[in-house]
Design an enzyme around this catalytic site. Sequence first.
Site, short mmCIF file in Angstrom:
data_model
loop_
_atom_site.label_atom_id
_atom_site.label_comp_id
_atom_site.label_asym_id
_atom_site.label_seq_id
_atom_site.Cartn_x
_atom_site.Cartn_y
_atom_site.Cartn_z
N TRP A 27 0.80 -1.24 0.00
CA TRP A 27 0.00 0.00 0.00
C TRP A 27 0.83 1.28 0.00
O TRP A 27 1.81 1.38 0.74
CB TRP A 27 -0.87 0.00 1.26
CG TRP A 27 -1.55 1.30 1.55
CD1 TRP A 27 -1.03 2.36 2.26
CD2 TRP A 27 -2.86 1.70 1.13
NE1 TRP A 27 -1.96 3.38 2.31
CE2 TRP A 27 -3.08 3.00 1.63
CE3 TRP A 27 -3.87 1.08 0.39
CZ2 TRP A 27 -4.27 3.69 1.42
CZ3 TRP A 27 -5.06 1.77 0.19
CH2 TRP A 27 -5.25 3.06 0.70
N ASP A 30 -0.34 9.12 0.75
CA ASP A 30 0.12 10.49 0.50
C ASP A 30 1.59 10.60 0.08
O ASP A 30 2.45 9.95 0.67
CB ASP A 30 0.02 11.32 1.79
CG ASP A 30 -1.27 11.13 2.53
OD1 ASP A 30 -2.19 10.51 1.99
OD2 ASP A 30 -1.34 11.60 3.68
N SER A 114 1.94 11.73 7.71
CA SER A 114 2.50 12.60 6.67
C SER A 114 3.28 13.80 7.22
O SER A 114 3.10 14.20 8.37
CB SER A 114 1.37 13.09 5.77
OG SER A 114 0.91 12.00 5.01
N ASP A 170 0.32 16.44 9.89
CA ASP A 170 0.81 16.75 8.55
C ASP A 170 1.53 18.10 8.49
O ASP A 170 1.12 19.03 7.78
CB ASP A 170 -0.35 16.72 7.52
CG ASP A 170 -1.18 15.44 7.63
OD1 ASP A 170 -0.63 14.43 8.12
OD2 ASP A 170 -2.36 15.45 7.25
N1 DQQ Z 1 -2.96 10.29 5.49
C1 DQQ Z 1 -3.86 11.40 5.71
C2 DQQ Z 1 -3.04 12.30 6.55
C3 DQQ Z 1 -2.30 11.39 7.44
C4 DQQ Z 1 -1.99 10.24 6.53
C5 DQQ Z 1 -4.33 12.00 4.41
C6 DQQ Z 1 -2.05 8.89 7.19
O1 DQQ Z 1 -3.79 13.25 7.27
O2 DQQ Z 1 -1.14 11.96 7.96
O3 DQQ Z 1 -4.56 11.03 3.43
O4 DQQ Z 1 -1.72 7.86 6.28
#
Ligand code: DQQ
Length: 494
Positions: A27, A30, A114, A170
């Site tokens: 998998w 982001d 992320s 993030d």
């Molecule tokens: N994916 C989200 C983010 C997070 C990450 C967005 C986790 O907010 O950090 O797709 O896989």
Amino acid sequence: MNRSEFLARVAADRHRPAYHFVPPGNWMNDPNGPIQFEGRYHLFYQFNPYDATWGGHDGVALYEPVGGRQSSERGPGGTMHWGHAVSADLATWAHLPVALAPTPGGPDKDGCFSGCAVVHEGLPTLLYTGVHPEVQLLAVSRDGLRTWEKRSKPILAGPPEGWTRTDFRDPCVWREGETWRMLIGTGIKEVGGTALLYRSADLLHWEALGALCIGDKVHTGEIWECPDFFPAGDPPSDLWALLVSPIPTGRTLWMTGRYAADRFAPERDGTVDYGDYYAAKSFKAEDGRRILWGWVREGRPDAAQRLAGWSGAMSLPRVVTVDSDGSLCQEPAPELHRLRGEHRHAADVSLTGKVDLLEFGVNAPDTLELLVRLLPGTARAVGLFLRRAPDGSEETRLVYDVGARTLCIVRERSSLDPETARTAQGGSLVLAAGEPLTLHLFLDRSVLEVYANGRLCITSRIYPTRADSLGLSFFADGGSALLVQADAWTIDKA
Ligand code: DQQ
């Protein structure tokens, strides 16, 4: 199944893109921390090495952390890692070892979410979110982005006291004058998504500066994931662009407006991509260009993704600019030209009904770049049939509806497999008087990435079941259109 059997299965999937970046297996989601360092481009990404689903543990593991996987109070331990790849040219990529893995017992024990990459005092530095709870973490590399030393304690342990949400993730970090600024995505209950602004001299100690701007839950979602903020004009312009990926809309939005005194006042907004595209993240290349990446999610069920052994792709790298009216413009990075193989060309063709062109007809490659200029003339709708079976039982249509002024990828018959996505995806595209419709298409097996007139993007997933669903033709309905020019290139890397 052992690792090499598994990788052979992944490679054999005919829906697996040939030139869009994809994980080695299992998998991805982001894009994280894209950066150019000493001339080379580095791309990190959310990666689950254990399974082809976001949180799964049951697949064929492509990576085992030193000391094995650990469990935590929430289950069998975090699955989100940072995958890593490098490129000299933005077009071809080499996989590198995993950059970040959850540390058992550490603040990222349940996952390395992320974030971004910057260079501080000569050292490449990753800033990312550890879970649970969501805290901001930092890791540096002293060997040219090969290995990463994590700071054991968070650099930011949580949102301000009394904050209504625990979503706090993030980080997006940039240099402003003599200090660093950081944005963290979050939201305010009953109000809307927002991003919190912080300032630091050393990336370790952060001072809170409040919300950069606050959205409205009806229009821009309840929680903003993956904020991305960058200057959109030449200094000393205060024109900036903010990209956010909102829950629950699931589509990355752009806003452009004025940034001054630690506040951003959006003036215009829009959708970065109307397709299966999310969590966009940009970086500034050494030549000054702003390059954007986005996660292209799947449109087939989890079980099919697990069977294929992989999930998720990266959009092509896009050069982003903001035009004089404040709109976000996106074009594929010109470096992609190096992937071009054989060329076909057609010009000045009057289109009525369905027309085969460029010597393709029923048998076009499933990896192709197309650049098309069309004047709709008297037609009600113009566009292309792609991945069409000879009997029409499968086909994907790219349709410009002249009256409605919309461009859509129509997927109702893209696949005979009833479990794949069939919704049409698209948005408004208003052409000025006499302006041709300019379509730049990248077909890459199950990925169809479309740029229209530099100002509308749609990236959709399609999964034709038939090996002969390879037809490509143009059409004009309800009148006649002029195909000013069409160029097609096979893709050499395929
Ligand atoms: N994916 C989200 C983010 C997070 C990450 C967005 C986790 O907010 O950090 O797709 O896989």
